[in-house]
Structure formats: structure tokens, C-alpha cells
Design an enzyme around this catalytic site. Structure first.
Site, mmCIF file in Angstrom:
data_model
loop_
_atom_site.group_PDB
_atom_site.id
_atom_site.type_symbol
_atom_site.label_atom_id
_atom_site.label_comp_id
_atom_site.label_asym_id
_atom_site.label_seq_id
_atom_site.Cartn_x
_atom_site.Cartn_y
_atom_site.Cartn_z
ATOM 1 N N GLY B 194 0.787 -1.231 0.000
ATOM 2 C CA GLY B 194 0.000 0.000 0.000
ATOM 3 C C GLY B 194 0.812 1.270 0.000
ATOM 4 N N TRP B 246 5.545 -5.603 1.747
ATOM 5 C CA TRP B 246 4.788 -6.564 0.953
ATOM 6 C C TRP B 246 5.559 -7.796 0.523
ATOM 7 C CZ3 TRP B 246 7.255 -6.491 -3.758
ATOM 8 C CH2 TRP B 246 7.928 -5.315 -4.098
ATOM 9 N N ASP B 307 10.967 5.664 -5.397
ATOM 10 C CA ASP B 307 10.193 4.431 -5.216
ATOM 11 C C ASP B 307 11.099 3.199 -5.174
ATOM 12 O OD1 ASP B 307 8.092 2.680 -4.919
ATOM 13 O OD2 ASP B 307 7.451 2.751 -7.008
#
Lengths: 267, 534
Positions: B194, B246, B307
Site C-alpha cells: 500500500g 509486501w 520508489d
């Protein structure tokens, strides 16, 4: 052809059309992810039945009970599956079932909801008969006789079907019969087989999957096992359900009522 | 007929019906590869090495490797396909797929015993953009799987029945879950996705029997907590700081420490509103497995603007380091560096670039990267990174770490995003130069970080790596090839075109009926390979 039909016939042909129109108008803003907008309309099931016989019966049978040879399931048992909702049935009709021959259908949403209503109407469902047995006694009987193979909520075995919601999806009469004569109502996934393996041992189990060369079973110790057919000495399918037949001597009608009452309200 | 009926009557009275099929214990998982017929956890063992001791398939015979069966999911998949590592016990494979399908499959024939499909809501957030899953965890007769609507499920592995179902977080705000749960003694550990949304990451432990949550580690600290000093003193910013967890983690049972990667801060590319290092984003965290308390952390990319999640498999090994035995954890990072850390203390031992990135070429004495180019002076690795979550592998006898490297060139243009719950907030756009991309399987010397050999691919690649003690490396590429290499020389010994890119997945291997099988997921198929039967 030119003569006027009798008034009664006229009414009969006009009436279903009227129903269809009313249903179509009332469902014109159907959203695919809402509950069935036609659920309260008893005419929807009848209209759905017409569509079913024209569009679905080739595979699922005119009585919706399915055709085993092409793996088309018995839709009267549809609602007995865990997690099945009207939305999901709607989606399956609309989008098809991946990995099966069930195709997607571009029917209008309203017609799909009619089909859902029809499938509801033909479901093998729980009756309205009250459960009058002794639940506590039923719990003991269930634990001693059934839980080794049947799951209830978070505990129990896996050889037989999960019974967590069984009383809401099968009638009391059907359940009584399933206990007395288990071989009468064998579902796919629970059909028995007896195998003689290459080391000359016998394996008893239920068929989970099969192709021309191999067979996948759960054996009676609840172990998943795969076999290559050419390595088997023999196999037999004409055998009784792995579930024992409980006669009235082994389990009285009253005791059976106790078990059903427990299953109906075990939480 | 009556004989069988009579026989079956005995079934309910047998007291130990489940004895033959009670499934693996924690002790069995802890044994890792000791039983070669099993593969019981994502990497095969807790260390994350993905290094199998099997040797039937070797450099001399691997050229004759051939497919034995192909399993097709029978489903359509948006974007990425199979990212799972199948588990196997007692001849049955347990496999998760896209869109929260799952199967039990006969390992000999590829035929399925059962199929599970989760009825997912139609308003998925992160889960709609990456509808993937990386595998089951297993304990006894239970399987554990996370879902795109951010739940953790326990299955009866014999028929796919759901035993319990708990919500990890509210998917509508941007959460999803895609990793393979890690089962340790008395706990199921899972992270959460998320970080592209205004969410806050965590790592959770659950009771395998009941689904009761035992602890939670928040990957972004709360106000006043240690690490919060690396953020603006603003509870609202901390509460949506990102830090997804994740990918799967590793576990050292002796130290009782979990090693887990933490993802990017949010917004991904826009950092003006979050000055500071933004702990524990882009870090490796070591957690006490009993309590979830942080023991140490190392941040690879402080104040990330690219990222470059640090959601990689941490690889645990016991090595000789400058003449001394050392317990280390190794990470090939999205930022283009290969790291060796002491896994007891978190001390940085080595940090060397394994790609040609101009972002940074060395780590300073303070353990922080010396950033030369934040992207404004030519290109830096794209948001998919210099490598990603595709598992690497470590070959202890050779001291080599194998990973898939991606050489890419991206320009980041940050822009302040509107933060709306349930909507992604990258905070800018990225321009990726499609002409400059390439990929490579690289073998790194863990003592120096130097490149020992490489095999180049025509495009940036997402396939993972498996090594076996026979001296083989198995890897997949973006063009769909599944390949075997000589682990020492890098020579390509065999390849097979699977028909779809191998994305995020790595091979697994096991013995069955005297044969060694190697399995690779690709697209919507799973293919099993073995040597021809004699």
C-alpha cells in the site's frame, strides 16, 4: 389465423409479456454489484425459467440438475456451496467460469437477475419444518459419529462435505436420507473408488480429479494422493459411499433429529 | 459393496485417522531442505538462500531437461501473472495465483485436487493494480494466504475450506496483501502492501490456530516514538508515511530475529512535505519474533524519491569475514547496491554497486550512500529499480550471490499530489528511456561485491534465481526463457521458452518418486521439468 383467438388464450399470451415489461422497467437501473433487484418479484423466477430452458438447459438440463458427463454442475445445489451469493452467481453467468466450458454471456443485466431468481426458485433448500431434537445430545452424537470426516466451522475432518451451513441448503428429508442411504446422493468430489496399487495394497478414497492417465483422490485417511493409472493393478468404482450407512438400529430417528437440530444451530 | 461399506464403518472409530497426513510441523520447516521431497516455505528454508542440496540434475545432464507437465490456471490475468513459489508436501503442490485463486495439485501429473477462488470486492485499491500473490505458508494441515482485499486466510489444505479469515487492514484506503505468509513457531507473519497510497505499513504476527493477532510492528513510527525524529513532527504525515512490507522476510531461529524489508515513503517521488530520512522506509528491519520489537535497522536509501522500496528477500548466511566467522544478512537493493550486514548487530560490512547507476558509487564512513546524482544529472534506475523482489540466491560453497540486475535510465519529475484515501499518490511522473534498458543475471563475490560473471538479457528482467548444489543456477527472463547456467562459469547450459515473461517468480525444486523436479511459474502456467525417465 385471421380469426380471433378465444379470450382466455389472449389473456394467457398477454400476461407473461406484461410481466416481462414490468420487470424490465422496474429493473432498468440494475447495478451488477447490488443485490438482486428482482428478489421480491415472484414473476422474475418464471421469466428466468423461460430464459434458462432456452439458453442454459443444453448443458445444465431442463431440470437444472446438471449433466455429469460434461461437468455441468447441478444448479439446484448451487446455493449449498460455501460463499455463494447472488452477486457471485450473477458474475458467473455474465463472465463465465474460468477453466470450464461455461462461457460469458452478454445478456442484459435484467435477464441475468431473472436467471438468478429462477435458480433460487429451484434450489434444494431447507424446509420450514422446525428442528425439534435435543441439540446437546446432537453435539455429542455428532462429535462421536460425524466429526472425524465432516467439518463444522473450525473443526472436524475433510473426507466428507463441510456441514457448517447444510441445514439451510438441504431439506431435513434429504439430510435424513443422506445419513441412512449415503450412496444415494454422491456429489462430484466425493465419489468413492477402490484402487489396487502396484505394490498390491488397497487404497480406498474419494475421487477429486481424473484424466485419461491419472487419478487424484483423497484416501480414507484424508490424505491427498495422485496415481498414474497404468501403474495401478485395478480400480473399482461400483462401491458404496465411504460414509457408513447409519441404520435406525445404529442411530435412531430421535438421535438423527438431535444431530440435525445441532447442525441447524451449532454456533 | 458390503465389504467396503463394512470397512468404511470403521472409519469414524479410528482414533488416529489423520496420522498419515498431519502435515509439517514448525520443526520440519526449521529443518529446511532436510527432506528433499518437501518445500515448506517460500524460499525452501528460513534463510532465503533458495539453494537446494539436490544434485540429480547436474551440469552434465541438464541439457536433456524436459517438461513433464504444464498446469494452466484457466484464468485471465491483468498485467503480471504467477509470482508464486509452490509449496510441496506428501506429493501435493499448494499453489497460489493471481486474483486470489489457489490450488492443490498432484505433483506427479499437474492435475488439481481442488481450486479456491476468493470472491473479491469490485472496489479493490492497490489490489486492483497488482492482483498477484507470492505463495502459501503451511503448518500442519493448514495453509495461509493473504488477499488483495488485505485479509489473511487459513485453509484446510485437504479440500481448500477456509478455517478462519481476518482483516489485516481496510483495503478501501489503499491496502492489499500479496506476500507469502512466513510460518514460525506458533506464529504466522505477514506484511502489507500500500506504499503508493496514503497508508502506513506494518508487519503482523497471528496465531495459526485462531487468527488472533499477537503483535504488530508499524514500519513508520508514531509521534514521539523512536525514528519519528526523521519525519516532520506531524501525526497526520506519519499516519500516511507509506513503508509497505509486501515482500516476504527471513528468519533466524537461533537469534529469534525476523528480517524484513520496508518499502518507499509516501508520496513516492515528492519529498518536500516529508523532510528527513523517513525511517523505517527503504530499510531492513530486524524484529524480535516473540514481540515484534525492533532490534536494529539499516536504511539503504534515506529520504527516497525514486520508489526504491527495500522489499527484497533478505538472505541469511554464516560466512568467513576477514578471517572470522560472521552471521550475515545480504541484500541486493533496488538502489543498485549489494549489501552485507552483520545480522546480530546490524553493522554494515559491505556496500558495493552491482549496476552502472550514477546515483551513488560508494557508501560513506557513516554508512550512508554518497549521492552523486539525484536524477537531475542524467538518468538513475527506474522505479522498478536495479533489482526488485525477484528472489536472489546464495551458493555457500562458492561464496557467490546471484541476482537479476536491471540497467535502466529514468528521469523523475516530482509534483505535489492530492492525497485522497483509496487513490494512489505517487507524487510526480517518471520518464523511462526505453532505448537504454537491459538485464543480466549476475554472480557477485560476497567478500568484495565484485562481479564474477554475468549473462545479459535484451531487456530489464524480473525473473528470480534458484541454485542447486550440483553447481547449477536456474533463472528466468523477461522474454519467457527459463534457463540453467553453470554456477561457476556462467555458461548457459539449457533453456526453455515458457511462452510468457517470468516476472517476480523464482524456481523451486523437489524430489518425487526418485526424480528431481524443477518448477517455474510463468504467466498463467506452471511447468514442471525433470530428466527423461530411464
Amino acid at each position: 389465423m385471421m380469426s380471433s383467438p378465444p379470450a382466455s388464450d389472449k389473456q394467457m399470451t398477454f400476461f407473461p409479456l406484461l410481466i416481462l415489461c414490468i420487470v424490465l422497467i422496474s429493473a432498468s437501473s440494475v447495478n451488477a454489484q447490488q443485490t438482486n433487484p428482482l428478489a421480491s418479484d415472484p414473476r422474475a423466477a418464471r421469466a428466468g425459467g423461460v430464459i434458462f430452458r432456452a439458453q442454459c438447459a443444453t448443458c445444465h438440463g431442463a431440470d437444472a440438475k446438471g449433466i455429469n458427463s460434461i461437468d455441468a454442475p447441478d444448479l439446484t445445489l448451487l446455493w449449498t456451496q460455501a460463499g455463494v451469493t447472488e452477486n457471485r452467481v450473477f458474475d458467473q453467468i455474465k463472465q463465465g467460469v474460468p477453466g470450464s466450458i461455461m462461457p460469458a454471456h452478454d445478456f442484459p443485466d435484467t435477464e441475468i437477475w431473472m436467471l438468478v431468481s429462477y435458480l433460487r426458485s429451484v434450489a434444494v433448500a431447507g424446509s420450514t419444518l422446525a428442528f425439534t431434537g435435543n441439540r446437546e445430545n446432537g453435539r455429542t452424537l455428532f462429535v462421536n459419529n460425524c466429526s472425524e470426516c465432516h467439518r463444522l466451522g473450525n473443526s472436524g475432518g475433510s473426507l466428507g462435505p463441510n456441514l457448517s451451513n447444510i441445514t439451510s441448503t438441504r431439506s431435513q428429508a434429504a439430510l435424513r436420507n443422506a445419513v441412512r442411504e449415503p450412496s444415494d446422493s454422491l456429489r462430484n468430489g466425493y465419489k468413492p473408488i477402490s484402487l489396487r496399487t502396484s505394490d498390491n495394497s488397497n487404497v480406498l478414497g474419494i475421487i477429486k480429479s481424473e484424466d485419461a492417465f491419472s487419478i487424484q483422490i483423497m484416501d480414507n485417511k484424508q490424505r491427498l494422493r495422485g496415481f498414474v493409472k497404468s501403474e495401478l493393478i485395478s480400480s473399482r468404482r461400483d462401491i458404496a459411499s465411504l460414509m457408513p450407512e447409519f441404520s435406525a438400529q445404529q442411530l435412531s430417528d430421535a438421535q438423527l433429529d438431535d444431530i440435525l437440530s445441532f447442525l441447524n444451530q451449532w454456533r | 459393496m458390503h465389504l467396503f461399506a463394512a470397512l468404511s464403518l470403521l472409519i469414524p472409530t479410528l482414533s488416529a485417522v489423520a496420522q498419515d497426513s498431519s502435515g509439517p510441523s514448525y520443526g520440519d520447516i526449521l529443518q529446511g531442505f532436510a527432506d528433499s521431497s518437501r518445500w515448506l516455505t517460500y524460499s525452501g528454508d528460513y534463510s532465503g538462500k533458495r539453494h537446494s542440496p539436490l544434485t540429480q540434475i547436474n551440469p552434465e545432464n541438464v541439457a536433456t531437461l524436459r517438461p513433464v507437465w504444464t498446469f494452466q490456471t484457466g484464468t485471465t490475468t491483468r498485467g503480471r501473472g504467477f509470482e508464486t513459489t509452490p509449496l510441496i508436501d506428501d506429493g501435493v503442490l499448494y499453489v497460489t495465483g493471481s486474483n486470489n485463486y489457489a490450488w492443490a495439485i498432484d505433483a506427479r501429473t499437474g492435475r488439481r485436487f481442488w481450486q479456491y477462488r476468493r470472491n473479491l470486492p469490485d472496489d479493490l485499491t492497490y489490489g486492483a493494480s497488482a492482483p498477484v500473490n507470492r505463495g502459501f505458508g503451511m503448518l500442519g494441515n493448514s495453509l495461509f494466504m493473504v488477499t488483495l482485499d488485505a485479509h489473511l486466510l487459513a485453509f484446510d489444505r485437504r479440500n481448500g475450506d477456509i478455517l478462519w479469515d481476518v482483516e489485516l487492514a481496510d483495503y478501501r484506503t489503499g491496502y492489499a496483501a500479496t506476500g507469502a505468509p512466513l510460518v514460525i513457531d506458533g506464529k504466522v507473519i505477514t506484511g502489507i502492501s500500500g506504499g503508493e497510497y496514503a497508508t502506513r505499513g506494518f508487519i503482523d504476527a497471528y496465531d495459526p490456530a485462531t487468527g488472533k493477532r499477537l503483535w504488530r510492528f508499524n514500519s513508520i513510527p508514531g509521534p514521539g516514538e523512536a525514528g519519528s525524529e526523521t519525519w516532520p513532527q506531524d501525526a497526520e504525515i506519519l499516519a500516511r508515511g507509506g513503508g509497505g512490507t509486501w515482500m516476504n522476510g527471513s528468519y533466524d531461529a537461533e537469534l529469534n530475529l525476523l528480517y524484513w524489508g520496508v518499502g518507499n515513503p509516501n508520496p513516492d517521488y515528492f519529498g518536500d512535505n516529508r523532510p528527513g530520512d523517513n525511517l523505517y522506509s527503504n530499510s531492513l528491519v530486524a524484529l524480535d519474533a516473540d514481540t515484534g520489537e525492533l532490534q536494529w535497522h539499516y536504511q539503504f536509501t534515506p529520504h527516497d524519491l525514486n520508489d526504491w522500496d527495500s522489499n527484497h528477500m533478505p538472505v541469511l548466511a554464516d560466512i568467513q569475514w576477514q578471517g572470522q566467522p560472521r552471521k550475515v544478512v545480504m541484500v541486493g537493493n533496488r538502489n543498485g547496491f549489494f549489501y552485507v550486514l552483520d545480522r546480530v548487530s546490524g553493522e554494515l560490512l559491505l556496500g558495493k554497486p552491482f549496476t552502472a547507476t550514477s546515483w551513488a558509487r560508494e557508501i560513506g564512513a557513516d554508512g550512508r550512500p554518497i549521492v552523486l546524482n539525484d536524477g537531475s544529472k542524467g538518468c538513475v534506475p527506474d522505479p522498478w529499480g536495479s533489482t526488485n523482489f525477484m528472489p536472489p540466491s546464495y551458493y555457500p560453497e562458492l561464496g557467490l550471490f546471484y541476482l537479476t540486475a536491471r540497467e535502466t535510465c529514468a528521469t523523475f519529475v516530482p509534483e505535489e499530489p492530492q492525497l485522497v484515501p483509496g487513490q494512489a499518490s505517487f507524487g510526480g511522473v517518471v520518464f523511462i528511456d526505453g532505448e537504454q534498458g537491459s538485464g543480466a543475471l549476475r554472480a557477485l563475490d560476497v567478500q568484495t561485491g565484485e562481479l564474477r560473471w554475468e549473462f545479459t538479457y535484451p531487456s530489464p528482467t524480473f525473473g528470480g534465481v534458484l541454485t542447486t548444489a550440483a553447481g547449477l543456477v536456474f533463472a528466468g527472463d523477461h522474454e519467457g526463457n527459463f534457463m540453467a547456467f553453470d554456477a561457476r562459469s556462467g555458461e548457459n547450459l539449457w533453456h526453455y521458452q515458457t511462452g510468457s515473461r517470468i516476472w517476480g517468480a523464482a524456481a523451486m525444486t523437489h524430489m518425487l518418486g526418485g526424480r528431481q523436479y524443477v518448477l517455474i511459474p510463468s504467466g498463467t502456467t506452471l511447468t514442471a521439468f525433470a530428466l527423461p525417465e530411464r
